[in-house]
Structures are given as C-alpha cells and as structure tokens.
Design an enzyme around this catalytic site. Sequence first.
Site, PDB file in Angstrom:
ATOM      1  N   HIS A 135       0.836  -1.205   0.000  1.00  0.00           N
ATOM      2  CA  HIS A 135       0.000   0.000   0.000  1.00  0.00           C
ATOM      3  C   HIS A 135       0.876   1.262   0.000  1.00  0.00           C
ATOM      4  CE1 HIS A 135      -3.500   2.500   1.324  1.00  0.00           C
ATOM      5  NE2 HIS A 135      -2.557   3.172   1.982  1.00  0.00           N
ATOM      6  N   GLU A 136       1.900   1.271   0.832  1.00  0.00           N
ATOM      7  CA  GLU A 136       2.779   2.453   0.915  1.00  0.00           C
ATOM      8  C   GLU A 136       3.572   2.650  -0.385  1.00  0.00           C
ATOM      9  OE1 GLU A 136       2.320   4.549   3.159  1.00  0.00           O
ATOM     10  OE2 GLU A 136       1.159   3.311   4.535  1.00  0.00           O
ATOM     11  N   HIS A 139       1.493   4.316  -2.950  1.00  0.00           N
ATOM     12  CA  HIS A 139       1.448   5.787  -2.820  1.00  0.00           C
ATOM     13  C   HIS A 139       2.664   6.418  -3.533  1.00  0.00           C
ATOM     14  CE1 HIS A 139      -1.980   6.567  -0.286  1.00  0.00           C
ATOM     15  NE2 HIS A 139      -1.542   5.855   0.734  1.00  0.00           N
ATOM     16  N   GLU A 198      -6.288   6.934  -1.393  1.00  0.00           N
ATOM     17  CA  GLU A 198      -6.222   5.747  -0.529  1.00  0.00           C
ATOM     18  C   GLU A 198      -6.795   4.520  -1.251  1.00  0.00           C
ATOM     19  OE1 GLU A 198      -4.508   5.374   1.971  1.00  0.00           O
ATOM     20  OE2 GLU A 198      -4.126   7.457   2.507  1.00  0.00           O
TER      21      GLU A 198
HETATM   22 ZN   LIG Z   1      -2.474   5.210   2.472  1.00  0.00          ZN
END
Ligand SMILES: [Zn+2]
Length: 272
Positions: A135-136, A139, A198
């Site tokens: 997830h990071e 980003h 997100e």
């Molecule tokens: Zn996030």
Amino acid sequence: MKWARAFLLLLCLPLLPACSTVDPVTGKSVNNMYLIQDDIQIGREVMADAVVTMRKDGVAINRDAAQVAKLRTMVQRITSVSHLPDLPYEVTLFETNIVNAFAAPGGQVGVFTGLYHPEMGLVKDDDELAAVIGHEIAHVTCRHTTESLTKQMPLQWVMLGASIYAEAKGKENLALGLGVGFLAYQGLLLPKFSRADEAEADAVGLMYMAKAGYDPNAAIRIWERAASRGNDSRLTAMFSSHPTDANRAKALKKMLPQAMEEYERARLRYSN
Ligand SMILES: [Zn+2]
C-alpha cells in the site's frame, strides 16, 4: 538551508504553468508540477527530517538489524514488480509504539515497530506486513504526494519544516506523547492523501503484493481487524483516519480473484 530552497521554489512555482505528466501507474495524464527527481529529493529530505526529529525524541532508528533486513527484502520484492522498479527505494525502521507505516515520495518508506507489536499491533504475519508495504509503495509509484502538493500549493510548502513541528508541539500542547507529536509533524510535512488516493493505493498495492508472491487475503484481514477495533486511539493515521475500514476490506475482496491469479503465478516463481 534546504528549507530556504523550498521557499525559493515556493516563490517560483506559482509563475509556472501547471504541467501535465503521464501517471506511471494509470498511464493517464495528470497534473504534477514535479519531476520524479523532485519526488526523490523531497522524500529524502522528509525522511532525513523525520529521523532527526524522532531521534531527538529518543526513538531508535534501524536498531533491529534482522527486521530491517527482512523489510528491505520485502520492499525489494514488491518494488521489483511495481510500475517504478528503478526508484532508489529505502526503508527506515522507527522503534516506537505507533501502529503505522508511511511513505514519503520518491521511494522512502517508514515503518514503526508498533505496527507488528504482539498485542497492540495490527500486523500478525509477513503477508500482512507485505500488504501494508504494498500500500505504501503504491502511494510512491502513484506519486500521490507530489500530485497532492501540486493541488494544494502553496500552503503546504509554507508549513514545511521541523521548526514548525517544534513550535506546534510547544504552543498547542501537542506533546501529549510521541504518537500525537509525530502525527502533527507528519501532517505538517506531508499532505493528507484523499480518499480516492487511498482507494487507489489499496488497489494498486494489492496487485503489487500478489505479484511479489504474498497472499493478498492478508490485505483483507488487516482491514477487517482494523474495523473490528473501532476507534482505538493507538491506530493512527493509516488505520483510523479512514472513514470505513470495513468498506475498504469489501472493496479489496472484489479485487481478490484477480489478485489470487497473480499470487498463484508468483508462487510458482518463488517456489522454484
Ligand atoms: Zn495510504
């Protein structure tokens, strides 16, 4: 002095037209005033500042060599299947009870040991840790920070700097604990990601972890666990600021069949 440069940049940028760049993940045209080199530079400065600030607060950095090595291997596996495999990725481990991880642009990933604390932590195994890292990394590859800075210019830039953090901590009595202080700091340094960002990081990160050979079911598990904990104050930014963790788990479930296909393929690769 580096902040002086940021201010110069701030003075110059409004004169520049917003420039359209191609998003490395979607291939679509997006507004991002920054070059990928800027992402790398900003990320390094943000991380260096975080390290200095946290150290001052007594936080050990990268002390657990075995865990750092494990995280590096994980980051390497995940980034190698990402849209931007050649960024200078680095992971930094902060020894503190914050249950979180974060990404600064350009390849900088920060992990707090509280994330996998046996009782308070949210992550229970390597697949779950990979879900958070995926997830990071998403980003980073989606370039959410500089896209967001492009939209929110120039207020965010005005607020940059560790001195602001120190001031806020003193004046507004934010020094209730390191977690709170750090959140204030992080909020000042980096723009908050939008709900759309997100959701994109969830979707992109899920495919990354699966392609890297980590079981994507783990991503659903951690969001369900976060949802079941409700408003636990220890679940900071990543895990509590999102309106509905249960909905995130649901959205991820929809993408699971596709992720499982990637995972099965990757598993064959990794078992050889
Ligand atoms: Zn996030």
